[in-house]
Design an enzyme around this catalytic site. Structure first.
Site, mmCIF file in Angstrom:
data_model
loop_
_atom_site.group_PDB
_atom_site.id
_atom_site.type_symbol
_atom_site.label_atom_id
_atom_site.label_comp_id
_atom_site.label_asym_id
_atom_site.label_seq_id
_atom_site.Cartn_x
_atom_site.Cartn_y
_atom_site.Cartn_z
ATOM 1 C CE LYS A 285 -4.114 1.847 2.288
ATOM 2 N NZ LYS A 285 -5.071 1.675 3.397
ATOM 3 C CD GLU A 374 -19.554 -3.631 8.510
ATOM 4 O OE1 GLU A 374 -18.824 -2.804 7.917
ATOM 5 O OE2 GLU A 374 -19.762 -4.779 8.083
ATOM 6 N NE ARG A 402 -21.721 -3.708 4.050
ATOM 7 C CZ ARG A 402 -20.684 -4.267 3.457
ATOM 8 N NH1 ARG A 402 -19.664 -4.679 4.183
ATOM 9 N NH2 ARG A 402 -20.650 -4.424 2.161
#
Length: 638
Positions: A285, A374, A402
């Site tokens: 990243k 979640e 969610r």
């Protein structure tokens, strides 16, 4: 390697020739590394001009080039997960010059958007949707169309991704899942034996032998089963792909995601394969930008680079830096944890964004980051509450959507003592509608046993968090992104009366009932109107006594909220007035029944009439309507 973000547009002669992936595919493969370097530099320049996500995008430059080079996009479907990694994809698909408008009102979205480009095959902002969407496209497309899903290792932690993998294997449909491992959470090294065997597993020779063996040995079930088990055991010794093999995918990898030659070679071989395929690549990243490689979390996104001042101006030491609401929550969480050993902090992969870094360091045994899960986060809290603990779930409003079934079934119905700290409530500015918390009051208000607070400033946020935590039952406190008006925060925490509002300004004729952080424009509008202003504090339960008093002493009630009008706090007031038979005009101001696109937060509020001027004008219009109606009634009586 770049160590600074360019302030002037870099020279990118090769990239400037690419206005579509078709032109990319016309390049010689030997030109691709130079294209990657120019793409990476241009991406740095664009984000420096506009701000936005870029760490993830830098990490998939080579992958993006290789995918568009091998696959016939947009006819072949390319589905990205999460979406903040798609800036290179946008640059290569005809939006290079428009990148300087990204995340600005009327400009490009910071995420894939179907209405923006045919190359954006699926709109996305939440994680872990790519495999499901790609499988749906594969099942709904002709056999010759190729479908690819690109998903990060973080997004693989969500149950939805594994549900999709399981179903994809069951269907046996041709599709490729590219697992972008950029945190080294799945494999620590790429190279040596692992890389050598990855090349073998993706080679035409191996794949053709594998397919030929399958056709022959599938007629002898026991022999085929033995061959498959032998292959899986061999792969399991040299690669981390046994899990995916068990799910029914042909696993290839890990492959260096920054080696363009290997990426192109591997994808070219996999494109012609039948059935579900999974390619595991390892990337860095922030690749190519030194500071981002060293601090991938801190450089996940970047603010716009401001012009360098010609003259250095001393900054006044008296100017106070305002805390963000997430930091107010984080401080409250630590302060409360010191007082109550039962407090357990839970977040679904939003530790930094929710302000929980200090809590995680100070109380590691009481902190649970459950990854992008979640649903699990909410039910985990419910289980903790069953054992007498006091869980606090820190979650963004858009992600709580969610976990709604768990909020209903596992918390509200059982009346369990769980506190929800709901960040990013209301509009979120440049991140746009996928990240906006537009609906939480609406979907929470209907739940029995749940109390809901909407603080109007920094101190109210701290005190209402404390109040909600003290409540023995489900409680939610919703607060916005960013900073507040600058109200001084009291260190001492006081439990406020649940369901009691506070009078902010006494006026006549019009009473504004404010829910949340629009109190400042409400007060400004009220000054010009001579109106009453009440900070309601609580969406559920309402201060019914005060509403009765206001209805009896005013000609118009106005509700104000940064939530969709449909079913929101204003609807709660309307329902109460209707239940008592109170006849008084009610004006509901909030988010309209449409998707609010991205842009700067103050501009978005002004555009829908939720700034001081807009509130004043809306009230003036309603008063005029009432006057006209009264005049017509008098005329009809005469």
């Amino acid at each position: 390697m770049f160590d600074e973000i360019p302030r002037t547009r870099p020279q990118t002669p090769l990239l400037d020739r690419i206005d579509s992936p078709a032109q990319l595919r016309a390049l010689d493969e030997r030109q691709l590394p130079e294209l990657a370097s120019q793409l990476r530099e241009y991406l740095l320049y664009c984000v420096g001009q506009t701000g936005g996500h870029f760490g993830a995008g830098l990490g998939v430059v080579e992958l993006t080039i290789a995918l568009h080079y091998i696959y016939n996009t947009p006819d072949d479907r390319l589905v990205w997960d999460v979406g903040h990694q798609t800036y290179p994809h946008k640059i290569l698909t005809g939006r290079r010059e428009e990148m300087l408008t990204i995340r600005q009102q009327g400009g490009l979205s910071g995420f894939p958007k179907r209405s923006e480009s045919p190359y954006d095959t699926f709109g996305v902002g939440h994680s872990s949707t790519s495999i499901s969407a790609a499988l749906g496209m594969a099942l709904g497309s002709p056999d010759e169309r190729k479908v690819v899903a690109v998903i990060g290792d973080g997004a693989m932690t969500a149950g939805m991704a594994f549900e999709a993998l399981n179903h994809a294997a069951h269907t046996g449909r041709d599709m490729l899942v590219v697992l972008n491992d950029n945190r080294m959470s799945i494999s620590k090294n790429v190279g040596g034996l692992a890389t050598y065997f990855a090349k073998i597993l993706a080679s035409k020779t191996y794949l053709s032998m594998r397919e030929g063996s399958r056709r022959i040995l599938s007629k002898i079930p026991k022999a085929w089963q033995l061959a498959r088990r032998t292959e899986e055991h061999v792969k399991g010794m040299i690669t981390p792909g046994t899990l995916f093999e068990e799910l029914g995918f042909n696993y290839v990898g890990p492959v260096d995601g920054h080696n363009l030659h290997d990426m192109v070679h591997t994808l070219r071989n996999l494109r012609g394969q039948r059935g579900p395929q999974l390619l595991h690549i390892v990337t860095t990243k922030g690749k190519g930008f030194g500071p981002a490689e060293e601090d991938p979390v801190g450089y996940h996104a970047l603010n716009k680079l401001e012009p360098e001042p010609k003259v250095q101006v001393a900054v006044s030491s008296s100017k106070r830096k305002l805390p963000k609401y997430q930091d107010i929550f984080g401080q409250w969480l630590c302060d409360t944890a010191e007082q109550d050993e039962r407090l357990i902090g839970i977040t679904p992969a939003m530790c930094e964004g929710s302000g929980m870094v200090d809590f995680a360091e100070r109380f590691p045994e009481r902190f649970h980051d459950v990854a992008i899960a979640e649903q699990h986060a909410v039910t985990l809290a419910a289980g903790l509450a069953c054992e007498g603990q006091k869980p606090v779930v820190a979650i963004y409003s858009t992600f709580l959507q969610r976990g709604y079934d768990q909020m209903v079934h596992d918390v509200a119905i059982q009346d369990l003592d769980v506190t929800f700290a709901i960040d990013r409530a209301g509009l979120v500015g440049e991140d746009g509608p996928t990240h906006a918390g537009s609906f939480d009051l609406t979907f929470m208000r209907c739940l029995p046993n749940l109390v809901i607070a909407a603080p109007s400033d920094e101190n109210e946020c701290r005190q209402l968090l404390f109040t909600a935590y003290q409540h023995e039952g489900p409680a939610a406190v919703r607060y916005p992104r960013g900073t507040g008006p600058g109200v001084e925060i009291q260190r001492e925490m006081t439990a406020l009366p649940i369901g009691k509002a506070r009078m902010m300004r006494e006026g006549n004729q019009v009473a504004i009932l404010n829910f949340g952080t629009l109190l400042e424009p409400a007060m400004a509008a009220a000054e010009k109107l001579g109106a009453t202003v009440v900070d309601m504090r609580w969406v559920k339960p309402l201060d019914e006594v005060l509403i009765d008093q206001l209805a009896a002493s005013h000609q118009l009630l106005v509700t104000l909220e940064e939530n969709t009008i449909a079913g929101g706090a204003g609807s709660a007031v309307m329902e109460y007035l209707n239940s008592t038979g109170t006849l008084i005009p009610l004006l509901q101001l909030g988010l309209p029944d449409r998707i609010i696109e991205h842009g700067k937060h103050p501009d978005l509020l002004a555009g829908i009439g939720l700034d001081a001027t807009g509130i004043e004008h809306s009230i003036h219009r309603r008063l005029q309507q009432l006057d006209d109606k009264h005049f017509r009634g008098q005329a009809a009586a005469l």
